[in-house]
Scaffold this active site. Structure first.
Site, PDB file in Angstrom:
ATOM      1  N   ASP A   1      28.140  55.853  69.718  1.00  0.00           N
ATOM      2  CA  ASP A   1      29.434  55.657  69.055  1.00  0.00           C
ATOM      3  C   ASP A   1      30.506  56.519  69.723  1.00  0.00           C
ATOM      4  O   ASP A   1      31.647  56.093  69.919  1.00  0.00           O
ATOM      5  CB  ASP A   1      29.311  56.034  67.567  1.00  0.00           C
ATOM      6  CG  ASP A   1      28.067  55.422  66.946  1.00  0.00           C
ATOM      7  OD1 ASP A   1      28.045  54.208  66.738  1.00  0.00           O
ATOM      8  OD2 ASP A   1      27.098  56.164  66.710  1.00  0.00           O
TER       9      ASP A   1
ATOM     10  N   HIS B   1      25.543  56.719  61.458  1.00  0.00           N
ATOM     11  CA  HIS B   1      25.576  55.698  62.516  1.00  0.00           C
ATOM     12  C   HIS B   1      25.514  54.336  61.825  1.00  0.00           C
ATOM     13  O   HIS B   1      24.485  53.665  61.794  1.00  0.00           O
ATOM     14  CB  HIS B   1      24.395  55.870  63.485  1.00  0.00           C
ATOM     15  CG  HIS B   1      24.293  54.725  64.462  1.00  0.00           C
ATOM     16  ND1 HIS B   1      25.233  54.496  65.436  1.00  0.00           N
ATOM     17  CD2 HIS B   1      23.391  53.729  64.595  1.00  0.00           C
ATOM     18  CE1 HIS B   1      24.903  53.409  66.120  1.00  0.00           C
ATOM     19  NE2 HIS B   1      23.792  52.922  65.628  1.00  0.00           N
TER      20      HIS B   1
HETATM   21  C1  LMR Z   1      24.163  49.753  67.838  1.00  0.00           C
HETATM   22  O1  LMR Z   1      24.975  50.603  67.410  1.00  0.00           O
HETATM   23  O2  LMR Z   1      24.354  49.116  68.874  1.00  0.00           O
HETATM   24  C2  LMR Z   1      22.926  49.470  67.033  1.00  0.00           C
HETATM   25  O3  LMR Z   1      22.654  50.555  66.194  1.00  0.00           O
HETATM   26  C3  LMR Z   1      23.111  48.218  66.267  1.00  0.00           C
HETATM   27  C4  LMR Z   1      21.869  47.783  65.539  1.00  0.00           C
HETATM   28  O4  LMR Z   1      21.943  47.564  64.303  1.00  0.00           O
HETATM   29  O5  LMR Z   1      20.809  47.657  66.164  1.00  0.00           O
END
Ligand code: LMR
Length: 301
Positions: free
Chosen positions: A127, A155
């Site tokens: 992120d 997250h």
């Molecule tokens: C991401 O942020 O790309 C993953 O956590 C998304 C997911 O739900 O697999």
């Protein structure tokens, strides 16, 4: 000289697939890789570990409730935490990637009580990198010119990407992010939702969740733990909250701005937090409390 032995754990039906991963790793001719051990046994995979990267979790399938997902993941991460407790070095650094990463990390830490809580972290570097890159693209500069974005909290789509302490190097001068971007509405609106929803957008486009960018973020995260963050810069990591920083409740794995040194981390203290940031930091903490309370109830069963 540093070298690596890679222990790759998967469930028994996936062992033939894991062989393919082993072949690809061999074919990378990695200079520091000495040995690869694929296994379906926790007592083999967790033995004397220095680093554990827990990527496997139960993904949400159609029709599945959030509660079902948490229940399945509590079982997985309780088992892996217990194996860490039994087999790994007490100095092991544990990075949890599998979703819901923060709460899975908390369950792992609670299941390995003799390993210090500071040794556990969850991945919000992806992120962090996403936020950095969005600002860089907006300003037309390389991502390395953008420093000190912060990811607060979970997250998940409640995370808060914060640029109030971020700087952008434009034509040699270091500007505050708001002065470099010159579009407050974007920074307080679409920028935040783009970063929050990026994982879902990647899944929609690829029909698979992020892979390359997640792997890069894992490498960035672990390298910073091992080698330290550059002077004057900070990064974002989901770490154990003791309730002593930024009014975040205790006993959560919450993403903070951190600096790494000597294989440890320190929260960057004393950053000014305005009312806009405060409400977003609190909202993501509330979601984490809900996840924790549901997960801990499953843990007790
Ligand atoms: C991401 O942020 O790309 C993953 O956590 C998304 C997911 O739900 O697999």
């Amino acid at each position: 000289e540093v070298s690596f032995v890679l222990l790759l754990l998967d469930i028994t039906p996936m062992l033939p697939v894991l062989e393919g991963v082993v072949m690809e790793l061999q074919d990378c001719a990695l200079s520091l890789l000495r040995e690869i051990i694929p296994t379906d046994k926790e007592e083999v995979a967790f033995k004397d570990l220095d680093v554990a990267i827990l990527v496997g979790s139960m993904p949400r399938k159609e029709g599945m409730e959030r509660k079902d997902l948490l229940k399945a993941n509590v079982a997985i991460f309780k088992s892996q935490g217990t194996a860490l407790e039994k087999f790994a070095k007490k100095t092991v650094k544990v990075l949890v990637v599998g979703n819901p990463a923060n709460t899975n990390c908390l369950i792992t830490a609670k299941s390995a009580p003799s390993i210090p809580k500071e040794n556990f972290s969850c991945l919000t570097r992806l992120d962090h990198n996403r936020a950095r890159s969005q600002v860089a693209m907006r300003c037309g500069v390389p991502a390395t010119n953008v420093k000190n974005v912060i990811i607060w909290g979970n997250h998940s789509s409640t995370q808060y990407p914060d640029v109030h302490h971020c700087t952008v190097n434009m034509s040699g001068s270091e500007l505050a992010c708001f002065d470099a971007v010159k579009d407050d509405a974007w920074l307080k609106g679409d920028f935040i939702s783009t970063v929050q929803q990026r994982g879902a957008a990647v899944i929609k486009a690829r029909k698979l969740s992020s892979a390359m960018s997640a792997a890069k973020a894992i490498c960035d995260h672990m390298r910073d733990i091992w080698a330290g963050t550059p002077e004057g810069e900070f990064t974002s990591m989901g770490i154990y909250s003791t309730g002593n920083s930024y009014g975040v409740p205790e006993d959560l794995i919450y993403s903070f701005p951190v600096q790494n040194k000597d294989k440890s981390w320190k929260i960057v203290d004393g950053l000014a937090i305005n009312a806009f940031s405060r409400s977003k930091m609190d909202a993501t903490a509330i979601e984490l409390i809900e996840e924790r309370d549901m997960a801990v109830a499953f843990l007790a069963v």
